[in-house]
Design an enzyme around this catalytic site. Sequence first.
Site, PDB file in Angstrom:
ATOM      1  N   GLU A  91      -6.764  52.646  68.753  1.00  0.00           N
ATOM      2  CA  GLU A  91      -6.166  53.969  68.564  1.00  0.00           C
ATOM      3  C   GLU A  91      -4.829  53.873  67.865  1.00  0.00           C
ATOM      4  OE1 GLU A  91      -7.761  55.400  72.933  1.00  0.00           O
ATOM      5  OE2 GLU A  91      -5.632  55.434  72.477  1.00  0.00           O
ATOM      6  N   CYS A 109       2.556  55.509  66.132  1.00  0.00           N
ATOM      7  CA  CYS A 109       2.428  54.528  67.210  1.00  0.00           C
ATOM      8  C   CYS A 109       1.254  53.604  66.857  1.00  0.00           C
ATOM      9  CB  CYS A 109       2.184  55.284  68.506  1.00  0.00           C
ATOM     10  SG  CYS A 109       2.029  54.222  69.915  1.00  0.00           S
ATOM     11  N   CYS A 116      -6.037  44.951  76.086  1.00  0.00           N
ATOM     12  CA  CYS A 116      -4.784  44.273  76.435  1.00  0.00           C
ATOM     13  C   CYS A 116      -4.981  43.440  77.689  1.00  0.00           C
ATOM     14  CB  CYS A 116      -3.678  45.304  76.668  1.00  0.00           C
ATOM     15  SG  CYS A 116      -2.070  44.541  76.984  1.00  0.00           S
ATOM     16  N   CYS A 120      -1.177  46.348  83.066  1.00  0.00           N
ATOM     17  CA  CYS A 120      -0.206  47.229  83.735  1.00  0.00           C
ATOM     18  C   CYS A 120      -0.989  48.313  84.477  1.00  0.00           C
ATOM     19  CB  CYS A 120       0.747  47.851  82.721  1.00  0.00           C
ATOM     20  SG  CYS A 120       1.655  46.612  81.772  1.00  0.00           S
ATOM     21  N   CYS A 123      -1.820  52.006  83.034  1.00  0.00           N
ATOM     22  CA  CYS A 123      -2.193  52.117  81.623  1.00  0.00           C
ATOM     23  C   CYS A 123      -3.709  52.035  81.421  1.00  0.00           C
ATOM     24  CB  CYS A 123      -1.493  50.984  80.870  1.00  0.00           C
ATOM     25  SG  CYS A 123      -2.062  50.801  79.180  1.00  0.00           S
ATOM     26  N   GLY A 169      -2.219  47.130  73.347  1.00  0.00           N
ATOM     27  CA  GLY A 169      -1.893  45.707  73.238  1.00  0.00           C
ATOM     28  C   GLY A 169      -0.431  45.390  73.451  1.00  0.00           C
ATOM     29  N   GLU A 170      -0.168  44.107  73.712  1.00  0.00           N
ATOM     30  CA  GLU A 170       1.196  43.587  73.845  1.00  0.00           C
ATOM     31  C   GLU A 170       1.513  42.851  72.531  1.00  0.00           C
ATOM     32  OE1 GLU A 170       4.154  43.231  75.853  1.00  0.00           O
ATOM     33  OE2 GLU A 170       4.528  42.125  74.020  1.00  0.00           O
ATOM     34  N   SER A 201       7.747  47.300  70.824  1.00  0.00           N
ATOM     35  CA  SER A 201       7.902  47.521  72.261  1.00  0.00           C
ATOM     36  C   SER A 201       7.122  46.456  73.028  1.00  0.00           C
ATOM     37  CB  SER A 201       7.372  48.912  72.614  1.00  0.00           C
ATOM     38  OG  SER A 201       7.428  49.099  74.001  1.00  0.00           O
ATOM     39  N   SER A 223       9.807  47.395  78.044  1.00  0.00           N
ATOM     40  CA  SER A 223       9.271  48.206  79.140  1.00  0.00           C
ATOM     41  C   SER A 223       9.730  47.615  80.463  1.00  0.00           C
ATOM     42  CB  SER A 223       7.740  48.200  79.088  1.00  0.00           C
ATOM     43  OG  SER A 223       7.306  48.717  77.861  1.00  0.00           O
ATOM     44  N   LEU A 224      10.624  48.314  81.147  1.00  0.00           N
ATOM     45  CA  LEU A 224      11.115  47.815  82.444  1.00  0.00           C
ATOM     46  C   LEU A 224      10.277  48.402  83.583  1.00  0.00           C
ATOM     47  CD1 LEU A 224      15.023  47.874  82.443  1.00  0.00           C
ATOM     48  CD2 LEU A 224      13.500  45.896  82.425  1.00  0.00           C
ATOM     49  N   HIS A 225      10.306  49.716  83.709  1.00  0.00           N
ATOM     50  CA  HIS A 225       9.495  50.495  84.649  1.00  0.00           C
ATOM     51  C   HIS A 225       9.799  50.246  86.127  1.00  0.00           C
ATOM     52  CE1 HIS A 225       7.573  51.612  81.027  1.00  0.00           C
ATOM     53  NE2 HIS A 225       6.661  50.680  80.978  1.00  0.00           N
ATOM     54  N   ASN A 299       2.300  61.089  83.009  1.00  0.00           N
ATOM     55  CA  ASN A 299       1.370  62.196  82.811  1.00  0.00           C
ATOM     56  C   ASN A 299      -0.002  61.714  83.262  1.00  0.00           C
ATOM     57  OD1 ASN A 299      -0.094  64.345  81.726  1.00  0.00           O
ATOM     58  ND2 ASN A 299      -0.145  63.385  79.683  1.00  0.00           N
ATOM     59  N   CYS A 342      -1.523  55.855  75.557  1.00  0.00           N
ATOM     60  CA  CYS A 342      -2.174  54.646  75.091  1.00  0.00           C
ATOM     61  C   CYS A 342      -3.505  54.369  75.795  1.00  0.00           C
ATOM     62  CB  CYS A 342      -1.171  53.514  75.313  1.00  0.00           C
ATOM     63  SG  CYS A 342      -1.833  51.911  75.448  1.00  0.00           S
TER      64      CYS A 342
HETATM   65 FE1  SF4 Z   1      -0.889  46.404  77.687  1.00  0.00          FE
HETATM   66 FE2  SF4 Z   1       1.131  48.031  77.048  1.00  0.00          FE
HETATM   67 FE3  SF4 Z   1      -0.907  48.930  78.530  1.00  0.00          FE
HETATM   68 FE4  SF4 Z   1       0.801  47.168  79.600  1.00  0.00          FE
HETATM   69  S1  SF4 Z   1       1.291  49.271  78.931  1.00  0.00           S
HETATM   70  S2  SF4 Z   1      -1.452  47.115  79.762  1.00  0.00           S
HETATM   71  S3  SF4 Z   1       1.292  45.915  77.818  1.00  0.00           S
HETATM   72  S4  SF4 Z   1      -1.020  48.235  76.430  1.00  0.00           S
END
Ligand code: SF4
Length: 353
Positions: A91, A109, A116, A120, A123, A169-170, A201, A223-225, A299, A342
């Site tokens: 995407e 984006c 990935c 997380c 996600c 993805g990372e 990111s 990304s801290l979160h 969201n 995402c």
């Molecule tokens: Fe991967 Fe980013 Fe989703 Fe984490 S937030 S699982 S790094 S795509």
Amino acid sequence: MINLLNYTLPELTDWMQTELGEPKFRAVQVWQWIWQKMARDFDAMSNVSKACRARLAETARIDWPEVARVQESSDGTTKFLLRLEDGALVETVLIPSDSREGVRRWTQCLSSQVGCAMGCTFCATGDMGFERNMTMGEILGQILVAREHLGDNRPDWPVLRNLVFMGMGEPLLNLREVMRALQSLNNDKGLNFSPRRITVSTCGIEKGLAELGASGLAYLAVSLHAPTQELRARIMPKAARWPLDQLLAALKSYPLKTRERITFEYLLLGGINDGPGQAEELARLVADIKGKLNLIVYNPAEGAPYAAPDEARVLAFEQCLWKRHITAIVRKSKGQDIKAACGQLKAASTGEI
Ligand code: SF4
């Protein structure tokens, strides 16, 4: 046949010299046709000799990702589901912003991997697991699709202004192809995006972070979160393998240009990481780093494991950070009606949500 989207300009030059016996300037012409004039057919390359075009057509192709689906939100956010050569789906999202004078600009984006591996817990892409890395051509091909959609063909007045590697993805786990994409983006004969128009990111990957910083090819978002190692390990178990104190120490010495700041992403999850005490901890954590905070309001999609945060708590969280002299901005989610977060469109298209 070689897909020329996968060649950097030095690689294309080398290949055209050795395989086709063409001079260096010819490779620059072909490169400009591919990336600036968005040619998909060698016949369109009118300043390239017929003989060279015929040899190119015999040995190479220019293959863009195929658009499998486009969805446009009521706020203008546009999401593309793209099919890659092997059928893999990724995407990319175009996000509009309007200036005070009403001029519309876009941020794209980008995805860097199919699926990935980071898992997380908030996600949709993380739920899918990892399929494979994207190539440089596939990463940059997303931009060609978006520019064509926008009719963005004036190099002196681009409407696609900014790029963020924040899709599937990372990016720092696909370091080789992401770095090649950044080098190509930076080329003024090609897409010509300066580093300050690109943000990568990441959750924080030790080796990749050092290499990205040394390159100076993009701005950094992390990304801290969560404000503690323990909570981060619950929300982002794989990212937290690099302990939070070590990640922050690396960020303190991360090379930054004048006026450049690290963006910290903090997704506010209702009742999980949005408390006043957590805002104070977060403020302490980032106080010594040249950075700013993006507070993103979660969201939830249907069946999501977390709830949206309460509006009053979001406001209190933001105010607590400002009181401690931390720049924090609450970001409203765009494209909520088209599952623009995402991984949500791919998951919806494959029946996963
Ligand atoms: Fe991967 Fe980013 Fe989703 Fe984490 S937030 S699982 S790094 S795509």
